[in-house]
Design a protein around this motif. Structure first.
Motif, PDB file in Angstrom:
ATOM      1  N   ASN A 132       0.819  -1.220   0.000  1.00 43.03           N
ATOM      2  CA  ASN A 132       0.000   0.000   0.000  1.00 43.03           C
ATOM      3  C   ASN A 132       0.846   1.260   0.000  1.00 43.03           C
ATOM      4  O   ASN A 132       0.534   2.230  -0.687  1.00 43.03           O
ATOM      5  CB  ASN A 132      -0.935   0.012   1.208  1.00 43.03           C
ATOM      6  CG  ASN A 132      -2.082  -0.957   1.064  1.00 43.03           C
ATOM      7  OD1 ASN A 132      -2.291  -1.531   0.005  1.00 43.03           O
ATOM      8  ND2 ASN A 132      -2.819  -1.146   2.138  1.00 43.03           N
TER       9      ASN A 132
ATOM     10  N   ASP B 257       3.905   5.803  -5.462  1.00 46.10           N
ATOM     11  CA  ASP B 257       3.815   5.848  -6.920  1.00 46.10           C
ATOM     12  C   ASP B 257       2.721   6.797  -7.389  1.00 46.10           C
ATOM     13  O   ASP B 257       2.896   7.540  -8.342  1.00 46.10           O
ATOM     14  CB  ASP B 257       3.562   4.448  -7.482  1.00 46.10           C
ATOM     15  CG  ASP B 257       4.758   3.516  -7.319  1.00 46.10           C
ATOM     16  OD1 ASP B 257       5.884   4.036  -7.085  1.00 46.10           O
ATOM     17  OD2 ASP B 257       4.577   2.285  -7.417  1.00 46.10           O
ATOM     18  N   THR B 258       1.579   6.799  -6.691  1.00 51.49           N
ATOM     19  CA  THR B 258       0.484   7.711  -7.040  1.00 51.49           C
ATOM     20  C   THR B 258       0.887   9.142  -6.834  1.00 51.49           C
ATOM     21  O   THR B 258       0.625  10.016  -7.688  1.00 51.49           O
ATOM     22  CB  THR B 258      -0.762   7.381  -6.192  1.00 51.49           C
ATOM     23  OG1 THR B 258      -1.124   6.019  -6.395  1.00 51.49           O
ATOM     24  CG2 THR B 258      -1.916   8.279  -6.537  1.00 51.49           C
TER      25      THR B 258
ATOM     26  N   ARG C 213       3.919   1.583  -1.144  1.00 50.24           N
ATOM     27  CA  ARG C 213       4.545   1.731  -2.464  1.00 50.24           C
ATOM     28  C   ARG C 213       3.548   2.295  -3.469  1.00 50.24           C
ATOM     29  O   ARG C 213       3.892   3.151  -4.283  1.00 50.24           O
ATOM     30  CB  ARG C 213       5.084   0.383  -2.941  1.00 50.24           C
ATOM     31  CG  ARG C 213       6.357   0.003  -2.266  1.00 50.24           C
ATOM     32  CD  ARG C 213       6.940  -1.265  -2.838  1.00 50.24           C
ATOM     33  NE  ARG C 213       8.163  -1.605  -2.129  1.00 50.24           N
ATOM     34  CZ  ARG C 213       8.555  -2.824  -1.880  1.00 50.24           C
ATOM     35  NH1 ARG C 213       7.850  -3.848  -2.294  1.00 50.24           N
ATOM     36  NH2 ARG C 213       9.676  -3.048  -1.225  1.00 50.24           N
ATOM     37  N   GLU C 214       2.321   1.809  -3.419  1.00 50.54           N
ATOM     38  CA  GLU C 214       1.283   2.306  -4.323  1.00 50.54           C
ATOM     39  C   GLU C 214       1.015   3.785  -4.066  1.00 50.54           C
ATOM     40  O   GLU C 214       0.855   4.561  -5.008  1.00 50.54           O
ATOM     41  CB  GLU C 214       0.006   1.489  -4.131  1.00 50.54           C
ATOM     42  CG  GLU C 214      -1.108   1.863  -5.073  1.00 50.54           C
ATOM     43  CD  GLU C 214      -2.352   1.010  -4.848  1.00 50.54           C
ATOM     44  OE1 GLU C 214      -3.448   1.553  -5.075  1.00 50.54           O
ATOM     45  OE2 GLU C 214      -2.224  -0.162  -4.459  1.00 50.54           O
ATOM     46  N   THR C 215       0.971   4.175  -2.797  1.00 43.76           N
ATOM     47  CA  THR C 215       0.753   5.576  -2.454  1.00 43.76           C
ATOM     48  C   THR C 215       1.872   6.448  -2.978  1.00 43.76           C
ATOM     49  O   THR C 215       1.635   7.512  -3.558  1.00 43.76           O
ATOM     50  CB  THR C 215       0.624   5.732  -0.922  1.00 43.76           C
ATOM     51  OG1 THR C 215      -0.451   4.911  -0.465  1.00 43.76           O
ATOM     52  CG2 THR C 215       0.383   7.171  -0.530  1.00 43.76           C
TER      53      THR C 215
END
Length: 142
Positions: free
Chosen positions: A128, A134-135, A130-132
């Protein structure tokens, strides 16, 4: 008329500063909320792994107890084998082997439970985060 333009320009500047200040404040609050959520997720992940670790530890403890009794029975077997001829030591031998077999099974089950614990990293939380990141990078253009 030029003065009127300058005054309005100054008001626009103050309005932009207030908006920027509010945006920075909002970003800080959202980041704080996001971090708290990720910490709570990590705590939930660790609590699930803790249950497996506890069960695995209990199985190893049970294996140790049965191994101790098995070793005691094997020692008794040697004593009885020397003291008597057949029935005593044969019974102790069978008992000792059975207890050690139970200890082996408990040890294998405990090992399997401990393998469920590793890795100790909260995988979902890391994904989560990492996704944040990246976003955020995609939205800021970095």
């Amino acid at each position: 008329m030029a003065e009127h333009f300058d005054v309005r320009s100054m008001e626009d500047e103050r309005h932009r500063e207030r908006n920027t200040s509010q945006l920075v404040h909002d970003a800080f609050e959202q980041t704080r909320h996001l971090i708290r959520g990720e910490i709570q997720l990590a705590m939930r992940e660790f609590s699930g792994k803790r249950r497996h670790a506890t069960m695995g530890g209990g199985m190893f403890g049970g294996a140790a107890v049965f191994a101790l009794y098995g070793g005691g029975a094997l020692v008794l077997c040697v004593v009885l084998a020397l003291a008597l001829v057949w029935p005593g030591w044969l019974a102790a031998l069978v008992t000792g082997v059975a207890l050690l077999a139970v200890a082996g099974v408990l040890s294998l089950v405990g090992r399997r439970e401990f393998r469920k614990v590793t890795p100790v990293v909260p995988e979902q939380t890391v994904a989560n985060m990492r996704e944040t990141v990246d976003t955020i990078k995609a939205r800021t253009g970095r």
